[in-house]
Design an enzyme around this catalytic site. Structure first.
Site, PDB file in Angstrom:
ATOM      1  N   HIS A  75      -4.588  20.982   7.115  1.00 41.18           N
ATOM      2  CA  HIS A  75      -5.430  19.912   7.647  1.00 41.18           C
ATOM      3  C   HIS A  75      -5.241  18.590   6.914  1.00 41.18           C
ATOM      4  O   HIS A  75      -5.437  17.528   7.481  1.00 41.18           O
ATOM      5  CB  HIS A  75      -6.909  20.317   7.555  1.00 41.18           C
ATOM      6  N   CYS A 133      -7.896  27.534   3.220  1.00 37.90           N
ATOM      7  CA  CYS A 133      -6.756  26.688   2.862  1.00 37.90           C
ATOM      8  C   CYS A 133      -6.827  25.359   3.593  1.00 37.90           C
ATOM      9  O   CYS A 133      -6.966  25.312   4.815  1.00 37.90           O
ATOM     10  CB  CYS A 133      -5.454  27.413   3.196  1.00 37.90           C
ATOM     11  N   CYS A 134      -6.731  24.260   2.835  1.00 38.49           N
ATOM     12  CA  CYS A 134      -6.864  22.930   3.435  1.00 38.49           C
ATOM     13  C   CYS A 134      -5.512  22.297   3.734  1.00 38.49           C
ATOM     14  O   CYS A 134      -5.444  21.238   4.348  1.00 38.49           O
ATOM     15  CB  CYS A 134      -7.652  22.005   2.497  1.00 38.49           C
ATOM     16  N   GLN A 135      -4.414  22.952   3.339  1.00 36.62           N
ATOM     17  CA  GLN A 135      -3.109  22.283   3.407  1.00 36.62           C
ATOM     18  C   GLN A 135      -2.660  22.002   4.830  1.00 36.62           C
ATOM     19  O   GLN A 135      -1.907  21.074   5.070  1.00 36.62           O
ATOM     20  CB  GLN A 135      -2.070  23.113   2.655  1.00 36.62           C
TER      21      GLN A 135
END
Length: 305
Positions: A76, A72-74
């Site tokens: 970052h 999950c990139c949210q």
């Protein structure tokens, strides 16, 4: 044939890219039942698990040559704003540790991770990197604009290449000619409305005015964000996100991208099975790895490994 597993598989960008690169995806996991269902529809021969990978039973996962993951990139991404006081950011950041657990148990020959570039500034990235290296892996970061790999979209992402080698592996990612947005936009599709209709937001009208001044009567523009001057249809579209962002202007009318156009902008095949719900499809598309980018990265890895 090279085999792989896909962590945080979503709609299946990595899996589709792997299939097109001649890699068999044996197992795929995601915590969201809707994503698992649609990944299964598009990859029926893959074993699927709906699970929080912090609690994964890695002994039940088939052995494999290559680990694919898009944590999950949210937590970052700058697009999420400040993380203070929002526990979701901490939870989404921590998904990267599941990769370490999988590597420790199965010890595949290599791994490929995709994330936003800000992942490298994560406070715990040095600790995460040290953990991966302690397991015997070299880590090579590649920052790539997916448009350079043939995706019709400017989308700058981080690809981490993990290898059980003496030195980090640098991929030879050959730059492709940029593919214009006009290749996937259908001016006969979608629901058009008059631009100058009552109630249209002033900010939208300003963006349209700026776009017309530069590009004439046909162009695309971002409904939100810092891009306010529009974009030519002869260049890749800007980054596809998890909510409706891009609008098309054609003469005195405009509309948002259709769900199918969002998928095509991500380089998903035209026959990709997807939800009927527009917002759900856009969300899944924006969260995905562009399949063509995944394919090119995997092909470069296989050629060099």
């Amino acid at each position: 044939m090279t085999s792989a597993i896909d962590l945080f598989a979503g709609l299946g960008g990595w899996s589709t890219g792997a299939r097109d690169a001649g890699v068999e995806v044996l197992w795929a996991a995601n915590h969201w039942p809707e994503a698992v269902m649609w990944h299964g529809a598009n990859h029926p021969r893959t074993q699927h698990v709906c699970q929080d990978l912090h609690q994964a039973e890695w002994q039940k996962v088939p052995g494999h040559d290559l680990l694919l993951a898009s944590p999950c990139c949210q937590g970052h991404s700058k697009a999420r704003g400040k993380s203070s006081g929002n526990p979701q950011h901490d939870a989404s950041r921590s998904t990267a540790w599941a990769v370490v657990s999988a590597l420790e148990f199965h010890k595949p020959e290599g791994g490929l991770l995709e994330n936003v570039v800000e992942f490298l500034q994560w406070a715990l990235y040095p600790a995460w990197l040290a953990a991966v290296q302690a397991l015997g892996y070299q880590v090579s970061p590649h920052i790539v604009d997916c448009a350079d790999l043939g995706v019709p979209q400017n989308r700058v992402r981080l690809f981490l290449v993990l290898t059980r080698s003496k030195s980090p592996l640098i991929l030879n990612l050959r730059q492709s000619v940029h593919v214009p947005a006009s290749t996937f936009l259908d001016l006969n599709a979608g629901k058009w409305s008059t631009i100058d209709k009552p109630g249209r937001a002033a900010a939208t009208l300003e963006r349209v005015k700026a776009g017309r001044a530069t590009y004439g009567d046909q162009f695309i523009f971002s409904y939100y964000g810092n891009t306010k001057s529009g974009r030519s249809l002869s260049r890749p579209i800007g980054t596809i996100t998890t909510r409706d962002r891009w609008a098309i202007v054609n003469g005195d009318k405009m509309r948002m991208l259709t769900a199918d156009e969002n998928l095509l902008a991500m380089s998903f095949p035209a026959d990709t099975k997807r939800p009927d719900n527009h917002r759900l499809t856009v969300h899944m598309a924006g969260n995905a790895v562009p399949p063509l980018a995944g394919q090119r990265v995997i092909e470069a890895y296989l050629a060099a490994a």
